[in-house]
Design a protein around this motif. Structure first.
Motif, PDB file in Angstrom:
ATOM      1  N   TYR A 196       0.845  -1.201   0.000  1.00 40.72           N
ATOM      2  CA  TYR A 196       0.000   0.000   0.000  1.00 40.72           C
ATOM      3  C   TYR A 196       0.875   1.243   0.000  1.00 40.72           C
ATOM      4  O   TYR A 196       0.551   2.254  -0.609  1.00 40.72           O
ATOM      5  CB  TYR A 196      -0.921   0.050   1.230  1.00 40.72           C
ATOM      6  CG  TYR A 196      -1.740  -1.199   1.470  1.00 40.72           C
ATOM      7  CD1 TYR A 196      -2.193  -1.975   0.413  1.00 40.72           C
ATOM      8  CD2 TYR A 196      -2.067  -1.592   2.757  1.00 40.72           C
ATOM      9  CE1 TYR A 196      -2.936  -3.119   0.636  1.00 40.72           C
ATOM     10  CE2 TYR A 196      -2.818  -2.728   2.996  1.00 40.72           C
ATOM     11  CZ  TYR A 196      -3.243  -3.497   1.938  1.00 40.72           C
ATOM     12  OH  TYR A 196      -3.981  -4.622   2.174  1.00 40.72           O
ATOM     13  N   VAL A 203      -9.795   2.558  -2.576  1.00 36.34           N
ATOM     14  CA  VAL A 203     -10.341   2.013  -1.341  1.00 36.34           C
ATOM     15  C   VAL A 203     -11.858   2.028  -1.443  1.00 36.34           C
ATOM     16  O   VAL A 203     -12.477   3.089  -1.520  1.00 36.34           O
ATOM     17  CB  VAL A 203      -9.856   2.824  -0.119  1.00 36.34           C
ATOM     18  CG1 VAL A 203     -10.396   2.216   1.168  1.00 36.34           C
ATOM     19  CG2 VAL A 203      -8.332   2.881  -0.089  1.00 36.34           C
ATOM     20  N   SER A 253     -14.885   1.050   2.520  1.00 36.08           N
ATOM     21  CA  SER A 253     -14.158   0.781   3.747  1.00 36.08           C
ATOM     22  C   SER A 253     -13.892   2.082   4.479  1.00 36.08           C
ATOM     23  O   SER A 253     -13.280   2.986   3.911  1.00 36.08           O
ATOM     24  CB  SER A 253     -12.826   0.095   3.422  1.00 36.08           C
ATOM     25  OG  SER A 253     -12.009   0.079   4.581  1.00 36.08           O
ATOM     26  N   ASP A 254     -14.375   2.153   5.716  1.00 34.83           N
ATOM     27  CA  ASP A 254     -13.983   3.275   6.580  1.00 34.83           C
ATOM     28  C   ASP A 254     -12.756   2.788   7.332  1.00 34.83           C
ATOM     29  O   ASP A 254     -12.800   2.496   8.523  1.00 34.83           O
ATOM     30  CB  ASP A 254     -15.136   3.625   7.531  1.00 34.83           C
ATOM     31  CG  ASP A 254     -14.754   4.736   8.503  1.00 34.83           C
ATOM     32  OD1 ASP A 254     -13.667   5.323   8.347  1.00 34.83           O
ATOM     33  OD2 ASP A 254     -15.549   4.993   9.429  1.00 34.83           O
ATOM     34  N   SER A 255     -11.674   2.686   6.599  1.00 34.29           N
ATOM     35  CA  SER A 255     -10.486   2.046   7.176  1.00 34.29           C
ATOM     36  C   SER A 255      -9.923   2.849   8.346  1.00 34.29           C
ATOM     37  O   SER A 255      -9.299   2.291   9.234  1.00 34.29           O
ATOM     38  CB  SER A 255      -9.423   1.840   6.104  1.00 34.29           C
ATOM     39  OG  SER A 255      -9.022   3.083   5.586  1.00 34.29           O
ATOM     40  N   SER A 256     -10.143   4.152   8.349  1.00 31.25           N
ATOM     41  CA  SER A 256      -9.616   4.965   9.452  1.00 31.25           C
ATOM     42  C   SER A 256     -10.216   4.526  10.776  1.00 31.25           C
ATOM     43  O   SER A 256      -9.569   4.591  11.812  1.00 31.25           O
ATOM     44  CB  SER A 256      -9.938   6.434   9.234  1.00 31.25           C
ATOM     45  OG  SER A 256      -9.607   6.819   7.934  1.00 31.25           O
ATOM     46  N   THR A 314      -4.444   2.228   7.642  1.00 30.77           N
ATOM     47  CA  THR A 314      -4.724   3.534   7.053  1.00 30.77           C
ATOM     48  C   THR A 314      -3.508   4.442   7.112  1.00 30.77           C
ATOM     49  O   THR A 314      -3.320   5.294   6.249  1.00 30.77           O
ATOM     50  CB  THR A 314      -5.934   4.161   7.762  1.00 30.77           C
ATOM     51  OG1 THR A 314      -6.977   3.201   7.740  1.00 30.77           O
ATOM     52  CG2 THR A 314      -6.397   5.423   7.067  1.00 30.77           C
ATOM     53  N   PHE A 369      -1.777   4.009   4.040  1.00 34.80           N
ATOM     54  CA  PHE A 369      -2.401   4.758   2.939  1.00 34.80           C
ATOM     55  C   PHE A 369      -1.898   6.204   2.957  1.00 34.80           C
ATOM     56  O   PHE A 369      -1.578   6.793   1.938  1.00 34.80           O
ATOM     57  CB  PHE A 369      -3.932   4.791   3.067  1.00 34.80           C
ATOM     58  CG  PHE A 369      -4.609   3.446   3.036  1.00 34.80           C
ATOM     59  CD1 PHE A 369      -3.936   2.298   2.650  1.00 34.80           C
ATOM     60  CD2 PHE A 369      -5.953   3.335   3.380  1.00 34.80           C
ATOM     61  CE1 PHE A 369      -4.572   1.068   2.626  1.00 34.80           C
ATOM     62  CE2 PHE A 369      -6.602   2.114   3.361  1.00 34.80           C
ATOM     63  CZ  PHE A 369      -5.915   0.975   2.990  1.00 34.80           C
ATOM     64  N   ARG A 370      -1.860   6.774   4.172  1.00 35.19           N
ATOM     65  CA  ARG A 370      -1.459   8.173   4.268  1.00 35.19           C
ATOM     66  C   ARG A 370      -0.005   8.351   3.853  1.00 35.19           C
ATOM     67  O   ARG A 370       0.359   9.330   3.214  1.00 35.19           O
ATOM     68  CB  ARG A 370      -1.637   8.694   5.702  1.00 35.19           C
ATOM     69  CG  ARG A 370      -3.077   8.747   6.130  1.00 35.19           C
ATOM     70  CD  ARG A 370      -3.213   9.590   7.393  1.00 35.19           C
ATOM     71  NE  ARG A 370      -4.458   9.290   8.050  1.00 35.19           N
ATOM     72  CZ  ARG A 370      -4.578   8.533   9.129  1.00 35.19           C
ATOM     73  NH1 ARG A 370      -3.500   8.047   9.704  1.00 35.19           N
ATOM     74  NH2 ARG A 370      -5.752   8.276   9.631  1.00 35.19           N
ATOM     75  N   LEU A 408     -10.875   9.140   5.507  1.00 37.35           N
ATOM     76  CA  LEU A 408      -9.932   8.955   4.401  1.00 37.35           C
ATOM     77  C   LEU A 408     -10.139   9.995   3.297  1.00 37.35           C
ATOM     78  O   LEU A 408      -9.219  10.299   2.539  1.00 37.35           O
ATOM     79  CB  LEU A 408     -10.126   7.540   3.851  1.00 37.35           C
ATOM     80  CG  LEU A 408      -8.949   6.843   3.196  1.00 37.35           C
ATOM     81  CD1 LEU A 408      -7.740   6.826   4.100  1.00 37.35           C
ATOM     82  CD2 LEU A 408      -9.353   5.421   2.825  1.00 37.35           C
TER      83      LEU A 408
END
Lengths: 606, 903
Positions: free
Chosen positions: B374, B382, B385-388, B395, B398-399, B418
């Motif tokens: 990632y 994404v 998905s509320d991956s945060s 996440t 991702f950042r 996100l």
């Protein structure tokens, strides 16, 4: 509307109109969105917001952070670390200058909202009201009558005391005769007259030759640049090295050696970063060059970029030097239209902070980070902007280049001293008759500067503040000290950026140094402990001394703090903060002792 | 770790002691390696040197002044003086200035914290402070877990770096400058009102106790390296344990490859539940309608007898929160002793459609890549998905990617955290994902962006798939999904041709929890295949797994249609397992969770053994599910709390938590990691594997089977048996994991390093090719809004609670942060229905009605409502959701019709 008329002259007001920021907030969001989504555009974006609103509203900070992908806490944190940014909506702003020079001219010691320097020292005491500079404590004068061929002094100083912006005649920058403002010249800039005074400009000027003499926007050929191209980059570098030119920002590092490091570092990109931040109180030399002869500055920049082998130029201009910024942009536009700008050149604005004089802090600010210094190595000439080799040169240093190219290294060395050839722009302020900007050969005795250039003092000379807040306080007995790096060091001073403020005997040297300590404390970026904490403690000790609370421990602690700051601090700002304190102890022992027993010889301290 | 050869070492001397250090060491590293003490207040071992505190000043021969050792690189022959009279005088002065920042001049340590300044002062013989304290009254007590006290702060900025550069949250920053500088949030508001996620990295990084825990606990006596029991990220944690068998704190673990020293709020602070007073401590048996305490022997015998009685109408639910070893024993018991494949777990309710679609199209049901991909990708898509909230530490990756310049595309009807970082947001109408992904694929085909080389070499079914895709031009898709045509086009372009490296396709429950779940998953997978985004570092296909061990529970065989390691229930495999286990059921595939509930309702299933699952809260249409399950004649619940299902059970068995047992979890990147026992079991609780084995032995005895099949001494024995029978993990053992750290399967042999990326050569299908599976958009959902129920309800999770909330509602700080179920409604809708932010509201569907709190935010579109499915104060969204299913048994949690009114 074409920027250039048929006769080839450039319509300056159109250029400026085009460049001036649209201050409406309506399309602010689009203007922010127009920046590439990179952190390095943080300061420019904050300037957009600040220009539009006059302060930084939280919602706009969020918009900036969101777009540039910088956490909003950091946007806020960084904004709050630059003194020029307002974080609350101002109803009415008024800042009164409490700098050494303005105080010497009768300005107040304290104000609810004060400025350390407004950089119009020649027309002090100064203030800023709603964004407009006001000189001479608000006393405004009329511009003397002008004809179409009359040169009109039109710089920050003159605008602060008269409406020179809208006078007729030919507008030129200030030739250094700030004290005369508003002045006019009927003989092409040789002699200047105000309502009551006449002044002849000194002969043999180099840097200031065209300042206050030639219309800054008249198209002029970049003959030095053309000549540099014909020499080739190696020869240009060699000439600069041979000239012995040393950096005029304050460190006096040989310019050629700095270039060499960057030249020798292999990289796809190399930057020339022009330091036009000029944030030191009492220094207004780069402003004069930018206001009065921006084209020479631009030509110098282009020559340097060629000699370094730079691929990009970034010019960082003090955020409050609005006229400098405006005229620089116009000059660049003129140069661009003439086809002289051969590489990407970007202008950024600062937002205050003495620490920006530190190279790595300046780089951090451009990267959109807090203006905090970094440990070296790596040196910026090896890894600076965007981790690429970056040469940081001061405006004054660069302005020397066209003449060096045209006349050669030997010519340059024909003035000044063996170790520090050339001339130095001196910002002379305080209790002198003719405060202003003077170009003097290096090696000129301090006394000659005060008397021959400054017209003598307005009272009994008590002390000279030389070299700004990191500099020294020198007694009248040292007036024969030459203006040069080594001799000043020998008496516990520094040449710095060339600021000299004269104090009379009415002014207390202890109080004067106390203000320098206060300034160093305010301007500490806060990163390293010795500088952040030590300057506060120093200030407290000074207040003890001034108010007869000092004992032996006060002085031994002060001595210790001098060492802790000098040896423990991360950057030059903290390392040099003890300089004026040490000079005071060295040269003004009796004054200090008198305070200890509760007596201020000048009758200033309680 | 790289081998350091002789030539790569530098020789330096420290106070006349000579040592050799590797190239790249700073002078401070060398001093620390030499054992000489030097203060280093602003240098966090896991952060780069800042050079700010100036307490690590040294003298270096040939260098001017006293450089900070942290920012001074070692060179060969360097002579460093730490303890010289001059350098000590300066350093002492700096320490004195630092002490002046504290009201008590750093004389003491706060409980449960350590103040490095105290050590520095002692080492330099400073007893009385030289400078009077400069008071800074700013104290932020708004966070329930920790307080930030600026009076104790030395402005080292470790906390800010941890927030910004480790966790990439950026909630706190250095504000102001000089002596006015402080640590604070945006606009200097209280932390709680900022974007702070309470992850506590600041707290962990603080060297003085300026950020200190609100709850004081006994000082720890030992530290155990284990794995976090919350989500599927699988972060390494270190549990500090006090002499009284209490967890003092959980600390991050920088060497862990999956988490690299990061943690979220649950991983750092969510452990009160382990020692909570509500823990089940003794078995319970229902007598005269009431659950009464019983001895283990009584309870186990009763369970064994009943299981014998209900053999043939029995189903088991394993726990995705337990270990692989727990899960393996569970399915072995079901298959070999209870003679049934009726074994399932919560994967059914999260990713069963994804797993099914991946098995069909790719040949493996797991994430194809690793978290590091990632970070290295040039584009991340994404989806749903509320991956945060749900995978906070992933996440962060991702950042990091976004900071490196990757394009982030968020596909979600709802705004999530996100979106702050997103370049493109595709906000589709709920349930229209198939059309959207076909539309994206259309652009690939239309603009020749598809990776035709990859498609030709590695896939089959192109023509049929392309024909289906051609039915979805962007204009039509825009009409179906509500997404602007230009966004569809730019997203497709970015995904197919990222600015650098590859693209990662990442998705969550928003894809699977629909009646179209399997088709959605195919749409997502097809797009990744068409762009050639599988099998290389920096690309890949990743369903983010929800529970800590939902990957491992499926790997271990707790699914009704596969044996451990996703081995088919074919004759050959069946025989192999029968040989190993003594017996193996001949039944075809068993019932899924949802099918078991329905079968219970029909009276076909009579007894259930439920481990660590709570169907009384998790199923869609809870009233219906609860009614169906109450029809069961015998329910055994094995859990750590008396949760909703346990309250209806006939026997309740107290299990030990993750902190009290040994074993392994397998995370979302297929990394098998050790779980280690940190505490004695609470009360009379026992580890799940132990209880299940004990039941199995007692049932075996009653049935005349061989009980020695369940005579495990330790979880390591169980793992070894599982590894022997499961090729994908054959090379893994507890011993190897202890030695090397986590290993990613497939790992077929003891000398195999594990597999970061699947499909590097081919796809594990008979043809070796992946399959492009044509899918077409069906009805968006089985129940759509109408006049009576005009709003679409979407459910999901929140950062501060874990799934149904059984665990997190027993962590005070988490309850403090989110005490009630909140329904997020668009401001326009709020106006329409007369609802105000923070006010109580009643949300009603055809199946139920609940009371909750309104949260008015434009995060949701008009006509949509969002609720987390956590149960708080008696409200739970699943009373409203619709028990209609995808072909793989997935309920439609994401879409049902409701109405809302002020309460």
């Amino acid at each position: 509307m074409p920027l250039r008329a048929d006769d080839g002259s450039v319509n300056v007001s159109k250029v400026i109109d085009r460049i001036q920021r649209v201050t409406a907030t309506s399309d602010l969001e689009q203007r922010i969105q127009a920046f590439p989504r990179q952190r390095t555009y943080l300061l420019p974006a904050l300037h957009e917001v600040h220009e539009a609103y006059g302060w930084l509203p939280p919602e706009a900070l969020e918009t900036v952070g969101l777009h540039l992908r910088v956490p909003k806490s950091e946007v806020f944190g960084i904004a709050s670390s630059f003194p020029d940014f307002l974080l609350e909506a101002p109803a009415h702003t008024e800042r009164v200058c409490t700098g050494a020079s303005c105080r010497a001219l009768g300005g107040p010691d304290h104000a609810d909202s004060s400025a350390d320097c407004l950089f119009i020292c020649g027309v002090g005491p100064a203030a800023e009201v709603d964004g407009h500079l006001v000189g001479r404590g608000g006393l405004r004068g009329a511009v003397p009558p002008v004809e179409s061929s009359t040169l009109v002094q039109d710089g920050s100083c003159s605008r602060a005391v008269a409406d020179t912006a809208h006078a007729g005649g030919i507008h030129v920058g200030c030739a250094g005769n700030c004290w005369q403002a508003p002045a006019v010249s009927h003989d092409g800039g040789r002699t200047w007259t105000s309502a009551t005074t006449t002044w002849s400009r000194p002969e043999d000027q180099r840097l200031l030759r065209d300042v206050g003499h030639v219309d800054p926007f008249a198209v002029k050929p970049y003959t030095a640049l053309e000549k540099a191209f014909s020499f080739g980059t190696d020869a240009v570098w060699q000439m600069v090295r041979d000239s012995g030119l040393r950096g005029r920002g304050g460190a006096y590092f040989p310019v050629g050696a700095k270039w060499q490091t960057a030249r020798d570092t292999a990289a796809d990109r190399k930057f020339l970063l022009v330091n036009a931040e000029e944030g030191e109180p009492g220094i207004y030399k780069d402003r004069h060059l930018l206001e009065g002869d921006p084209q020479r500055v631009v030509e110098g920049i282009l020559i340097a970029a060629f000699g370094i082998g730079a691929t990009n130029v970034v010019i960082f201009v003090n955020g409050e030097a609005r006229l400098s910024h405006e005229r620089l942009l116009a000059a660049i536009e003129v140069a661009r239209r003439a086809g002289n700008v051969y590489l990407p050149l970007e202008v950024r604005q600062g937002a205050g902070g003495y620490v920006l004089g530190e190279e790595t802090a300046l780089i951090n600010a451009i990267h959109g980070l807090r203006a905090e210094p970094l440990a070296r190595p790596p040196f910026p000439a090896v890894s600076g902007l965007q981790s690429s080799p970056t040469v940081i040169n001061n405006v004054e240093s660069l302005t020397n280049l066209p003449d060096i190219i045209l006349n050669g290294a030997d010519w340059f060395r024909s003035i000044g001293t063996e170790s520090t050839p050339g001339t130095k722009l001196v910002s002379l302020a305080g209790a002198v008759r003719h405060p202003g900007l003077y170009e003097v050969p290096l090696g000129t005795p301090l006394g000659s500067i005060v008397d021959d250039y400054g017209g003598g003092t307005t009272g009994d000379l008590g002390a000279l503040l030389v070299g700004g807040p990191s500099g020294s306080i020198l007694p009248a007995t040292l007036l024969d000290t030459p203006l040069d790096v080594q001799p000043l060091q020998a008496v516990g001073g520094i040449l710095g950026a060339g600021g000299i403020v004269a104090l009379t005997r009415e002014q207390c040297p202890v109080a004067a140094v106390r203000e320098l300590v206060a300034y160093n404390s305010r301007e500490s970026c806060g990163k390293c402990t010795p500088c952040r904490e030590g300057t506060v403690r120093m200030l407290n000790l000074f207040d003890d001394i001034r108010h007869a609370r000092a004992n032996d421990a006060t002085f031994s602690t002060l001595e210790d703090l001098n060492d802790i700051l000098a040896f423990g601090s991360l950057c030059g700002l903290g390392q040099m903060a003890p300089n004026p304190v040490r000079a005071l102890m060295r040269h003004f022992g009796p004054d200090v002792e008198a305070h200890r027993s509760g007596r201020c010889p000048a009758g200033v301290c309680a | 770790m790289a081998v350091i050869t002789e030539t790569e070492l530098l020789s330096v001397s420290i106070d006349a002691q000579s040592i050799s250090v590797p190239i790249g060491f700073s002078a401070l590293d060398a001093i620390n390696a030499s054992g000489v003490y030097i203060p280093q207040l602003c240098k966090d071992p896991d952060q780069k040197a800042r050079g700010a505190c100036r307490t690590c000043l040294v003298q270096v021969e040939g260098m001017r002044g006293f450089p900070a050792s942290c920012t001074t690189p070692c060179v060969d022959g360097m002579k460093i003086t730490v303890n010289g009279p001059e350098v000590n005088r300066i350093r002492r002065g700096v320490i004195e200035l630092t002490m002046g920042m504290h009201p008590d001049a750093c004389q003491t340590n706060r409980p449960n914290t350590h103040n490095d300044v105290v050590d520095a002062a002692r080492a330099h013989g400073i007893e009385t402070p030289r400078f009077a304290p400069l008071p800074d009254p700013s104290v932020d007590t708004s966070n329930p877990f920790f307080t930030i006290d600026m009076q104790q702060c030395i402005l080292c900025a470790r906390c800010v770096t941890a927030c910004d550069e480790v966790q990439h949250i950026g909630a706190i920053s250095l504000l102001g400058r000089g002596s006015q500088m402080k640590v604070g949030a945006f606009e200097d508001q209280p932390l709680r009102e900022s974007i702070c996620t309470s992850c506590g990295s600041c707290f962990a990084a603080c060297p003085t106790g300026a950020i200190f825990p609100k709850k004081v606990r006994p000082e720890p006596v030992k530290r155990i390296d284990t794995t976090c029991p919350y989500c599927g990220v699988g972060c390494g944690i270190n549990l500090d344990v006090a002499a009284n068998n209490q967890i003092v704190r959980s600390d991050d673990s920088p060497p862990n490859e999956s988490s690299q020293g990061m943690l979220c709020v649950k991983g750092r602070f969510g452990f009160e539940f382990v020692n909570h007073r509500d823990r089940l401590k003794t078995p319970l048996i229902r007598r005269n309608g009431v659950l009464e305490e019983a001895s283990w022997d009584e309870a186990l015998n009763l369970v064994a007898e009943k299981f014998v009685q209900y053999r043939g109408s029995f189903g088991a639910l394993a726990s995705a929160k337990g270990t692989n070893e727990d899960a393996y024993v569970m399915q072995k018991f079901a298959r070999s002793v209870m003679d049934t494949n009726n074994i399932d777990h919560c994967t059914r309710l999260c990713h069963s459609p994804s797993v099914h679609a991946m098995l069909q199209s790719l040949g493996s049901g797991a994430t194809s890549n690793s978290y590091v991909d990632y970070e290295n990708a040039g584009c991340l898509m994404v989806v749903g998905s509320d991956s945060s909230s749900n995978h906070p530490v992933i996440t962060v990756r991702f950042r990091r990617a976004v900071k490196r310049g990757a394009v982030l595309i968020v596909v979600n009807p709802k705004w999530t955290e996100l979106n702050y970082y997103a370049d493109i947001w595709l906000r589709q109408k709920p349930g229209t994902d198939v059309a959207l992904f076909n539309g994206l694929a259309y652009v690939l085909l239309d603009e020749n962006l598809a990776d035709m080389d990859f498609i030709r070499a590695h896939t089959e079914g192109f023509d049929d798939w392309a024909a289906a895709v051609r039915e979805y031009p962007p204009a039509l898709v825009s009409e179906i999904t509500g997404v602007a045509e230009e966004d569809i086009v730019s997203a497709a372009r970015a995904f197919a041709k990222p600015p650098f490296s590859g693209s990662c396709m990442i998705w969550g429950m928003g894809v699977s929890q629909h009646s179209n779940g399997t088709a959605n998953a195919h749409g997502v997978i097809n797009l990744a295949l068409a762009a050639g985004m599988a099998g290389k570092p920096g690309n890949g296909i990743s369903p983010l797994r929800g529970q800590n061990n939902v990957q491992g529970c499926g790997d271990a065989g707790c699914i009704p249609d596969n044996l451990p390691g996703y081995q088919a229930l074919s004759g050959e495999n069946r025989q192999r397992f029968a040989d190993a286990w003594g017996h193996m059921t001949d039944e075809p595939a068993g019932l899924t969770v949802t099918a078991m509930v329905e079968a219970a309702g029909r009276g076909e299933l009579k007894a259930m053994y439920i481990v660590g699952e709570n169907p009384f809260l998790d199923e869609a249409n809870l009233a219906h599910a609860q009614h169906a399950m109450r029809n069961l004649e015998f329910i055994v619940v094995q859990d750590i709390f008396l949760q909703e299902t346990a309250q209806a059970a006939h026997v309740v068995l107290p299990a030990s938590s993750f902190a009290e047992k040994d074993g392994t979890f397998t995370n979302s990147e297929r990394r098998i990691q050790r779980v280690r026992r940190a505490l004695e079991p609470v009360g009379n609780s026992r580890p799940d594997w132990d209880i299940t084995s004990e039941i199995a032995r007692r049932v075996c005895q009653r049935l005349g089977m061989d009980p020695s099949q369940f005579a495990y001494e330790a979880p390591a024995d169980i793992f070894n048996e599982m590894a022997r029978l499961t090729p994908i993990i054959s090379g893994v053992s507890h011993e190897r994991l202890d030695r090397e750290g986590g290993i990613q399967w497939p790992c077929p042999t003891p000398d195999h390093p594990g597999t970061p990326n699947l499909y590097t050569e081919n796809f594990p299908r008979p043809s070796g090719l992946a399959r492009l599976t044509p899918v077409r958009q069906g009805p968006a959902a089985m129940e759509l809004p109408d006049d009576e129920y005009p709003i679409v309800l979407n459910t999901g999770r929140v950062l501060y609670h874990w799934h149904g909330g059984t665990i997190t509602s027993r962590v005070d700080g988490l309850v403090d942060l989110v005490p009630a179920v909140e329904a997020t409604i668009n401001p326009d809708d709020a106006d329409t229905y007369g609802i105000r932010h923070g006010q109580p509201v009643r949300v009603t569907s055809r199946r139920g009605s609940i009371l909750c709190k309104a949260r008015v935010k434009s995060e949701v579109a008009r006509g949509e409502l969002f609720m987390p499915f956590v149960s708080l104060q008696g409200a739970a969204a699943n009373f409203l959701t619709n028990n209609v299913y995808d072909p793989n048994g997935m309920p439609e949690y994401k879409v049902c019709a409701v109405r809302i009114a002020p309460a």
